[in-house]
Design an enzyme around this catalytic site. Structure first.
Site, PDB file in Angstrom:
ATOM      1  N   ASP A  15      42.277  24.958  35.807  1.00 31.36           N
ATOM      2  CA  ASP A  15      41.028  23.936  35.905  1.00 31.36           C
ATOM      3  C   ASP A  15      41.682  22.803  35.243  1.00 31.36           C
ATOM      4  OD1 ASP A  15      38.532  22.818  35.729  1.00 31.36           O
ATOM      5  OD2 ASP A  15      38.710  23.294  33.721  1.00 31.36           O
ATOM      6  N   ASP A  17      39.891  19.388  33.882  1.00 28.82           N
ATOM      7  CA  ASP A  17      38.984  18.623  32.887  1.00 28.82           C
ATOM      8  C   ASP A  17      38.833  19.945  31.705  1.00 28.82           C
ATOM      9  OD1 ASP A  17      38.877  16.143  34.025  1.00 28.82           O
ATOM     10  OD2 ASP A  17      37.330  16.933  35.239  1.00 28.82           O
ATOM     11  N   ASP A 136      38.042  26.566  31.171  1.00 30.44           N
ATOM     12  CA  ASP A 136      37.312  26.145  29.919  1.00 30.44           C
ATOM     13  C   ASP A 136      35.940  26.669  30.239  1.00 30.44           C
ATOM     14  OD1 ASP A 136      36.698  23.896  31.309  1.00 30.44           O
ATOM     15  OD2 ASP A 136      36.529  22.854  29.400  1.00 30.44           O
TER      16      ASP A 136
HETATM   17 MG   LIG Z   1      36.953  22.164  32.844  1.00 27.75          MG
END
Ligand SMILES: [Mg+2]
Length: 182
Positions: A15, A17, A136
């Site tokens: 991923d 960000d 995240d």
């Molecule tokens: Mg993310």
């Protein structure tokens, strides 16, 4: 917790960000100056690049769908990032992004698995069942789980994903901690 086994065909899906760069809460990275790498990310990618033959970024970017940035704006951000990683000794083999709005329920938008299917099509040598997804958010963990990958949760803002422990195989404070565990 046993270590992740890296086999023939193991690819790494990342991923963006909150894993590679600072997440802008309730906003979007729309220009290179907004793209701020998290501490240790280049070092982590250099280590991971030695272990994984293929490394991909999979990122939802509905800021494009909202008209806040163009495909070219995103390309400028990603081209600069890929060059930085290469200069530090790592490699990013392809960046996949979904520009669609969440409300469009696109197959290409995480947690749907379209970007993993695309990568498998583009790189037939990879095996999703031997691959690893690092993210995240819960949606990243669900994406990885649905695609048959091992899931790794990173980051300190992972409260959302901690609510879904059944989707998380491994958890580390940062990408560098994960890289150093291998
Ligand atoms: Mg993310």
């Amino acid at each position: 917790m046993s270590r992740i086994e890296i086999k023939q065909g193991s690819a790494l899906f990342l991923d963006r960000d909150g894993v590679l760069n600072s997440r802008i809460v309730d906003g979007y990275v729309t220009k290179p100056a907004d793209f701020v790498l998290l501490p240790g990310v280049l070092e982590a990618l250099a280590l991971l690049g030695q272990r994984f033959e293929r490394i991909f970024v999979v990122t939802n970017q509905q800021g494009i769908g909202k008209g806040l940035m163009s495909e070219d704006d995103l390309k400028a951000i990603h081209d600069g990032f890929v060059r930085q990683v290469a200069a530090a000794g790592g490699h990013i083999d392809r960046i996949y992004h979904c520009p669609k709005l969440k409300s469009e329920h696109s197959f290409m938008r995480k947690p749907s698995v379209g970007m993993a299917v695309r990568a498998r099509h583009d790189f037939p040598d990879i095996k999703l069942s031997e691959s690893v997804m690092v993210g995240d958010m819960a949606s990243d963990m669900l994406f990885g789980r649905r695609a048959g990958m091992t899931t790794v949760l990173v980051g300190s803002e992972a409260a959302e994903a901690r609510r879904v422990p059944h989707l998380v195989d491994y958890a580390y404070p940062s990408l560098l901690d994960f890289a150093q565990s291998l």
